[in-house]
Scaffold this motif. Structure first.
Motif, PDB file in Angstrom:
ATOM      1  N   UNK A 195      16.870 -14.886 -96.602  1.00  0.00           N
ATOM      2  CA  UNK A 195      17.977 -15.680 -96.079  1.00  0.00           C
ATOM      3  C   UNK A 195      19.029 -15.886 -97.162  1.00  0.00           C
ATOM      4  N   UNK A 196      20.306 -15.825 -96.746  1.00  0.00           N
ATOM      5  CA  UNK A 196      21.379 -16.141 -97.701  1.00  0.00           C
ATOM      6  C   UNK A 196      21.657 -17.638 -97.688  1.00  0.00           C
ATOM      7  N   UNK A 197      20.940 -18.350 -96.818  1.00  0.00           N
ATOM      8  CA  UNK A 197      21.163 -19.796 -96.704  1.00  0.00           C
ATOM      9  C   UNK A 197      20.039 -20.579 -97.388  1.00  0.00           C
ATOM     10  N   UNK A 198      18.808 -20.141 -97.172  1.00  0.00           N
ATOM     11  CA  UNK A 198      17.656 -20.877 -97.711  1.00  0.00           C
ATOM     12  C   UNK A 198      16.837 -19.947 -98.616  1.00  0.00           C
ATOM     13  N   UNK A 199      16.715 -20.302 -99.876  1.00  0.00           N
ATOM     14  CA  UNK A 199      15.953 -19.484-100.823  1.00  0.00           C
ATOM     15  C   UNK A 199      14.483 -19.449-100.407  1.00  0.00           C
ATOM     16  N   UNK A 200      13.877 -18.267-100.490  1.00  0.00           N
ATOM     17  CA  UNK A 200      12.444 -18.159-100.201  1.00  0.00           C
ATOM     18  C   UNK A 200      12.112 -17.951 -98.735  1.00  0.00           C
ATOM     19  N   UNK A 201      13.141 -17.975 -97.893  1.00  0.00           N
ATOM     20  CA  UNK A 201      12.919 -17.730 -96.456  1.00  0.00           C
ATOM     21  C   UNK A 201      13.266 -16.269 -96.155  1.00  0.00           C
ATOM     22  N   UNK A 202      12.348 -15.562 -95.529  1.00  0.00           N
ATOM     23  CA  UNK A 202      12.579 -14.140 -95.205  1.00  0.00           C
ATOM     24  C   UNK A 202      12.417 -13.917 -93.701  1.00  0.00           C
ATOM     25  N   UNK A 203      12.977 -12.814 -93.249  1.00  0.00           N
ATOM     26  CA  UNK A 203      12.857 -12.455 -91.826  1.00  0.00           C
ATOM     27  C   UNK A 203      12.295 -11.044 -91.705  1.00  0.00           C
ATOM     28  N   UNK A 204      11.614 -10.789 -90.586  1.00  0.00           N
ATOM     29  CA  UNK A 204      11.109  -9.430 -90.328  1.00  0.00           C
ATOM     30  C   UNK A 204      11.058  -9.181 -88.831  1.00  0.00           C
ATOM     31  N   UNK A 205      11.333  -7.940 -88.443  1.00  0.00           N
ATOM     32  CA  UNK A 205      11.131  -7.496 -87.060  1.00  0.00           C
ATOM     33  C   UNK A 205      12.216  -7.896 -86.084  1.00  0.00           C
ATOM     34  N   UNK A 206      11.793  -7.979 -84.830  1.00  0.00           N
ATOM     35  CA  UNK A 206      12.719  -8.138 -83.707  1.00  0.00           C
ATOM     36  C   UNK A 206      13.463  -9.470 -83.702  1.00  0.00           C
ATOM     37  N   UNK A 207      12.995 -10.440 -84.469  1.00  0.00           N
ATOM     38  CA  UNK A 207      13.685 -11.741 -84.539  1.00  0.00           C
ATOM     39  C   UNK A 207      15.121 -11.565 -85.030  1.00  0.00           C
ATOM     40  N   UNK A 208      15.361 -10.504 -85.795  1.00  0.00           N
ATOM     41  CA  UNK A 208      16.713 -10.254 -86.326  1.00  0.00           C
ATOM     42  C   UNK A 208      17.567  -9.514 -85.288  1.00  0.00           C
ATOM     43  N   UNK A 209      18.879  -9.642 -85.446  1.00  0.00           N
ATOM     44  CA  UNK A 209      19.835  -9.093 -84.466  1.00  0.00           C
ATOM     45  C   UNK A 209      19.980  -7.570 -84.565  1.00  0.00           C
ATOM     46  N   UNK A 210      18.909  -6.867 -84.230  1.00  0.00           N
ATOM     47  CA  UNK A 210      18.923  -5.396 -84.229  1.00  0.00           C
ATOM     48  C   UNK A 210      17.988  -4.912 -83.145  1.00  0.00           C
ATOM     49  N   UNK A 211      18.469  -4.009 -82.315  1.00  0.00           N
ATOM     50  CA  UNK A 211      17.542  -3.460 -81.319  1.00  0.00           C
ATOM     51  C   UNK A 211      17.871  -1.994 -81.074  1.00  0.00           C
ATOM     52  N   UNK A 212      16.827  -1.201 -80.968  1.00  0.00           N
ATOM     53  CA  UNK A 212      16.998   0.226 -80.711  1.00  0.00           C
ATOM     54  C   UNK A 212      16.627   0.554 -79.275  1.00  0.00           C
ATOM     55  N   UNK A 213      16.856   1.793 -78.851  1.00  0.00           N
ATOM     56  CA  UNK A 213      16.487   2.205 -77.490  1.00  0.00           C
ATOM     57  C   UNK A 213      14.994   2.507 -77.388  1.00  0.00           C
ATOM     58  N   UNK A 214      14.558   3.069 -76.262  1.00  0.00           N
ATOM     59  CA  UNK A 214      13.171   3.508 -76.113  1.00  0.00           C
ATOM     60  C   UNK A 214      12.941   4.675 -77.073  1.00  0.00           C
ATOM     61  N   UNK A 215      11.739   4.822 -77.581  1.00  0.00           N
ATOM     62  CA  UNK A 215      11.444   6.003 -78.395  1.00  0.00           C
ATOM     63  C   UNK A 215      10.862   5.672 -79.755  1.00  0.00           C
ATOM     64  N   UNK A 216      10.169   4.547 -79.879  1.00  0.00           N
ATOM     65  CA  UNK A 216       9.486   4.232 -81.134  1.00  0.00           C
ATOM     66  C   UNK A 216      10.360   3.569 -82.183  1.00  0.00           C
ATOM     67  N   UNK A 217      11.605   3.286 -81.832  1.00  0.00           N
ATOM     68  CA  UNK A 217      12.541   2.705 -82.804  1.00  0.00           C
ATOM     69  C   UNK A 217      12.148   1.289 -83.219  1.00  0.00           C
TER      70      UNK A 217
END
Ligand SMILES: Cc1cc2nc3c(=O)[nH]c(=O)nc-3n(C[C@H](O)[C@H](O)[C@H](O)COP(=O)(O)OP(=O)(O)OC[C@H]3O[C@@H](n4cnc5c(N)ncnc54)[C@H](O)[C@@H]3O)c2cc1C
Length: 412
Positions: A371-393
């Motif tokens: 996080x650029x807001x809170x030190x020591x806080x990290x994110x992983x996976x679909x919780x973040x604003x990124x999504x791919x199409x069908x196909x293992x993405x």
């Protein structure tokens, strides 16, 4: 209890983060609110788990749209070859039988899950099931966490809580609420990899009809064109099948931005536009079939009920081929080469395989997923604003981002 790293979420992102952090010698606790780990992973790919594909990183990232470049450091830290090698070294070989989509060779998603769970056990990750992270706050050098089962302290916290899609398989908004409580902004969650909804009743009436190679497309006000192709299935309220699922996230966003329906175009025969259809229609007239009704001739190329519906839309339901005037032929070719539909969005969220939107990438450092807001806080996976199409993405992204988040959190 004070732990070095606490991870919320026991899907592919959380499990991958747990293994990476524990490999680095850290004490790790993994919280999963359900009574089982990896529920979506188990259901993925119809239980076979399409865990990646053959695209190189640049092509892979491009399929996630404008924000795709954000993934570069995670894909570098944990490329597809790492995931496949990790599984292979633990007895689960993978293959792309069609040359593109990677699955475990034996077709069992449970084997993929078991490799990561077993590795967590070997590395003494404390796995706590039916234990939801309820709230978290930064206090001095560490985090104070409240969970269903009590209180915890942690030096680092990784939110790998997934998205809101398909709630019966664990989709929920808890992680997004936790991110908000830390001051993070969340891009509005919308369905992706979901059925497409249209309001045209003639299309609803074709429910059950499938097309082998159709194309869907639409343009936004900014003249950006979105397009998907492949198998398409008519449903009672729109379309399903790969061509629909792939365009659904962009369509949901376009309808949301427009605050109403968006014009969607169907090409029932893949790359056949009006010109190709016009040539086909013209060929009927010089043919011995010219006395036949147009929709009967069209049924040679398209399913009968679809041919009937499209001829009705073109105002020539009972017209013989030889009676079609030039303007009729133009109109029919136009409808066949680009059938107009009113798309109202995608969904519902409960039938979406992924969530579009999520924790804004602007507030996350791509090289560490911190996080650029809170030190020591990290994110992983679909919780973040990124999504791919069908196909293992999406599974590949979950495993890769989880690994980078785990490795980064393990660094002092
Ligand atoms: C039916 C279906 C089929 C799919 N098939 C494929 C496929 O073949 N290939 C592909 O690439 N993608 C597929 N996907 C998408 C893919 O499964 C997801 O993108 C992927 O699982 C995301 O991983 P994740 O670890 O980020 O989130 P998830 O797998 O959703 O895991 C997050 C976990 O966090 C838990 N959690 C949430 N909040 C808390 C909290 N506060 N405290 C503790 N735990 C919490 C949830 O219960 C969940 O178990 C499919 C999805 C579905 C629904």
């Amino acid at each position: 209890v004070e732990s070095e790293i606490v991870i919320a979420g026991g899907g592919p992102a959380g499990l991958s983060a747990a293994v990476a952090a524990a490999e680095s010698g850290k004490g790790v606790i993994l919280l999963e609110r359900l009574d089982r780990l990896g529920v979506k992973l188990l259901a993925s790919g119809g239980g076979r788990c399409n865990l990646g594909n053959a695209l190189p990183p640049s092509g892979f990232m491009a399929r996630f749209g404008r924000n795709g470049r954000f993934m570069a450091p995670a894909l570098e830290a944990a490329p597809p070859e790492w995931l496949r090698g990790f599984l292979d070294a633990r007895g689960v070989a993978t293959e792309a039988a069609d040359g593109f989509h990677f699955f475990p060779k034996n077709g069992r998603s449970s084997d993929v899950l078991n490799v990561f769970v077993e590795e967590c056990r070997k590395l003494s990750v404390g796995i706590r099931l039916s234990d939801r992270l309820l709230s978290a706050e930064r206090s001095g050098e560490s985090f104070r966490l409240r969970t269903t089962k009590g209180e915890l302290a942690a030096k680092k916290l990784i939110l790998a809580t997934g998205g809101t899609a398909w709630s019966s398989l664990g989709g929920c908004s808890h992680g997004l609420e936790l991110a908000r409580s830390f001051g993070h902004s969340v891009v509005k969650p919308l369905p992706a990899m979901a059925p497409v909804l249209v309001s045209d009743s003639w299309a609803h009436a074709l429910s059950g009809v499938s097309l082998k190679d159709a194309r869907l497309s639409f343009s936004t006000g900014k003249k950006t064109r979105f397009e998907s192709s492949g198998e398409l299935l008519f449903t009672h309220d729109g379309f399903s099948g790969p061509a629909a699922l792939d365009i659904s996230g962009d369509l949901a966003a376009a309808c949301d931005a427009a605050g109403g329906p968006v014009k969607l175009t169907l090409q029932a025969k893949g790359d056949w536009g009006p010109a190709e259809w016009r040539a086909e229609i013209d060929s009927w007239r010089s043919h011995e079939d010219s006395k036949k009704i147009a929709r009967t001739l069209l049924a040679r190329s398209l399913t009968r009920s679809l041919a009937d519906a499209l001829c009705s839309l073109a105002n020539c339901p009972e017209t013989k081929a030889c009676e079609l005037k030039a303007e009729d032929r133009d109109r029919l070719a136009g409808i066949l080469g680009g059938t107009p539909l009113d798309a109202t969005g995608a969904g519902p969220m409960d039938k979406a395989m992924a969530m579009r939107g999520g924790v804004s990438l602007k507030e996350i450092e791509p090289s560490t997923l911190e996080s650029r807001i809170v030190e020591g806080l990290h994110f992983a996976g679909e919780a973040m604003d990124l999504v791919g199409p069908c196909g293992g993405y999406n599974i590949q992204w979950a495993f890769s981002s989880g690994r980078l988040a785990g490795l980064s959190a393990a660094k002092e």
